[in-house]
Write an enzyme that holds these catalytic residues in place. Structure first.
Site, PDB file in Angstrom:
ATOM      1  N   CYS A   1       0.818  -1.219   0.000  1.00 44.77           N
ATOM      2  CA  CYS A   1       0.000   0.000   0.000  1.00 44.77           C
ATOM      3  C   CYS A   1       0.854   1.273   0.000  1.00 44.77           C
ATOM      4  O   CYS A   1       0.656   2.165  -0.841  1.00 44.77           O
ATOM      5  CB  CYS A   1      -0.988  -0.019   1.163  1.00 44.77           C
ATOM      6  SG  CYS A   1      -0.235   0.113   2.820  1.00 44.77           S
TER       7      CYS A   1
ATOM      8  N   HIS B   1      -2.621   1.327   6.767  1.00 41.06           N
ATOM      9  CA  HIS B   1      -2.968   1.227   5.348  1.00 41.06           C
ATOM     10  C   HIS B   1      -3.127   2.626   4.787  1.00 41.06           C
ATOM     11  O   HIS B   1      -3.554   3.552   5.485  1.00 41.06           O
ATOM     12  CB  HIS B   1      -4.262   0.432   5.157  1.00 41.06           C
ATOM     13  CG  HIS B   1      -4.549   0.117   3.711  1.00 41.06           C
ATOM     14  ND1 HIS B   1      -3.872  -0.869   3.020  1.00 41.06           N
ATOM     15  CD2 HIS B   1      -5.407   0.674   2.819  1.00 41.06           C
ATOM     16  CE1 HIS B   1      -4.316  -0.923   1.773  1.00 41.06           C
ATOM     17  NE2 HIS B   1      -5.244   0.012   1.629  1.00 41.06           N
TER      18      HIS B   1
ATOM     19  N   HIS C   1      -5.587   2.054  -4.496  1.00 46.28           N
ATOM     20  CA  HIS C   1      -4.699   1.493  -3.478  1.00 46.28           C
ATOM     21  C   HIS C   1      -4.306   0.069  -3.850  1.00 46.28           C
ATOM     22  O   HIS C   1      -4.890  -0.549  -4.740  1.00 46.28           O
ATOM     23  CB  HIS C   1      -5.362   1.530  -2.094  1.00 46.28           C
ATOM     24  CG  HIS C   1      -6.508   0.572  -1.928  1.00 46.28           C
ATOM     25  ND1 HIS C   1      -6.693  -0.202  -0.807  1.00 46.28           N
ATOM     26  CD2 HIS C   1      -7.536   0.245  -2.764  1.00 46.28           C
ATOM     27  CE1 HIS C   1      -7.777  -0.942  -0.924  1.00 46.28           C
ATOM     28  NE2 HIS C   1      -8.306  -0.693  -2.099  1.00 46.28           N
TER      29      HIS C   1
END
Length: 342
Positions: free
Chosen positions: A258, A306, A318
């Site tokens: 990520c 994240h 993402h």
């Protein structure tokens, strides 16, 4: 996973290595602190989610340790270059002292009063004696400087040796933890594969639905025209990565985790972001989610484990998790921690 270029030699050894070692030790210790709480055996979907979230926290901790290890390795390289220069300087000083000793020897070892008595040319003798005095004083000064240089060289060698040992231990700890995370991810994949097709499809829909999170009004895709040139370039880079695989600990260009995706995307726009989602959260200016613009970083979960890039129209781009390629998802797919404008 980090640059390995050699830094330009500094005028002296980098005394920050000791601090960096301490930071790396803390990061390595944190790698072993990822909780391993149990999930009821009757809910495999929840177990899959837990394993992925746990692995992502560990991924960001590993990325931080890896980034610090790269920085420490460069400092070690710089220190080694400095040690080589110091050794050359010591060798030159020793050679100079050898020349001085030879000059003094050639001047003779007679007592000065006797040398003056037997000299054919007293004035010439006095001149040579003055030169000899200067040579003796210079030799004493050179000897003192040589001793100081040798002590500094020995200290720097010892410090660099300790740094290398700490780096080796920390990298081994990180590598061991990486294997643990990979086992967790493999278990999550096995659990996911064991679900009936309908349940897997339902889980995927839930993951991409925003999970019912209510969000304030967000700007639509036309907001992309209002963003800065670099933010627009970063969004374009992230879009170019759509469909590429999630790869544990990778920051492109063939695969991403990520924070690797957001770091790589902004690098294409000429902006250097930190490696981890936790550090990226502080890399710019915080803005409310209601004012998000394309290019803003959306950070998730209370531990900021994240991160995605806002793309407009209530969507982020993402790298979700292993097995899921870089893609669009609703910005409310999980609890939003903060939004950062770069």
């Amino acid at each position: 996973m980090g640059s390995h270029r050699r830094l330009a030699p500094s005028p002296g050894p980098d005394r920050g290595t000791t601090v960096a070692v301490g930071l790396l030790s803390v990061a390595a210790a944190a790698l072993g602190a990822v909780p391993a709480t149990a999930t009821p055996h009757g809910d495999p979907k929840a177990e899959v989610d837990r394993l992925y979230a746990e692995a992502e926290r560990a991924t960001e901790a590993y990325n931080e340790a890896d980034e610090r290890a790269d920085a420490l390795r460069e400092r070690v390289n710089t220190a080694q270059d400095e040690i080589a220069r110091q050794q050359e300087h010591v060798n030159d000083m020793r050679e100079s002292l050898g020349s001085l000793a030879g000059a003094q020897y050639r001047s003779g070892g007679l007592d000065p009063s006797l040398a003056l008595l037997f000299s054919d040319d007293p004035e010439d003798y006095l001149e040579r004696a003055s030169v000899l005095d200067r040579l003796t004083a210079r030799r004493a000064g050179e000897l003192k400087r040589l001793g100081e240089a040798v002590r500094t060289l020995d200290q720097d060698r010892a410090e660099t040796s300790r740094t290398l040992g700490e780096l080796d231990r920390s990298r081994k700890a990180a590598a061991a933890h990486k294997r643990t995370v990979e086992r967790k991810l493999a278990r999550a994949r096995r659990l996911l594969a064991s679900l009936p097709d309908a349940e897997r499809a339902a889980r995927e829909r839930a993951a991409r639905s925003g999970r019912g999170t209510e969000l304030p009004g967000l700007p639509g895709p036309d907001g992309a025209t209002a963003v800065s040139g670099r933010a627009a370039a970063a969004v374009a880079a992230a879009r170019s990565a759509l469909g590429r695989p999630y790869v544990w600990g990778a920051n492109g260009p063939s695969g991403f985790d990520c924070s690797g995706l957001t770091q790589w995307s902004y690098a294409q726009a000429g902006i250097a972001l930190p490696r981890t989602s936790q550090a990226q959260r502080h890399a710019g200016t915080r803005v409310p989610l209601s004012r998000a613009r394309p290019g803003d970083l959306v950070v998730y979960r209370a531990d900021a484990s994240h991160v995605g890039m806002y793309a407009g129209n209530g969507q982020v781009i993402h790298a979700p998790y292993p097995g899921a390629p870089v893609r669009y998802d609703p910005v409310g797919m999980m609890p939003v921690s903060s939004v950062t404008r770069i």
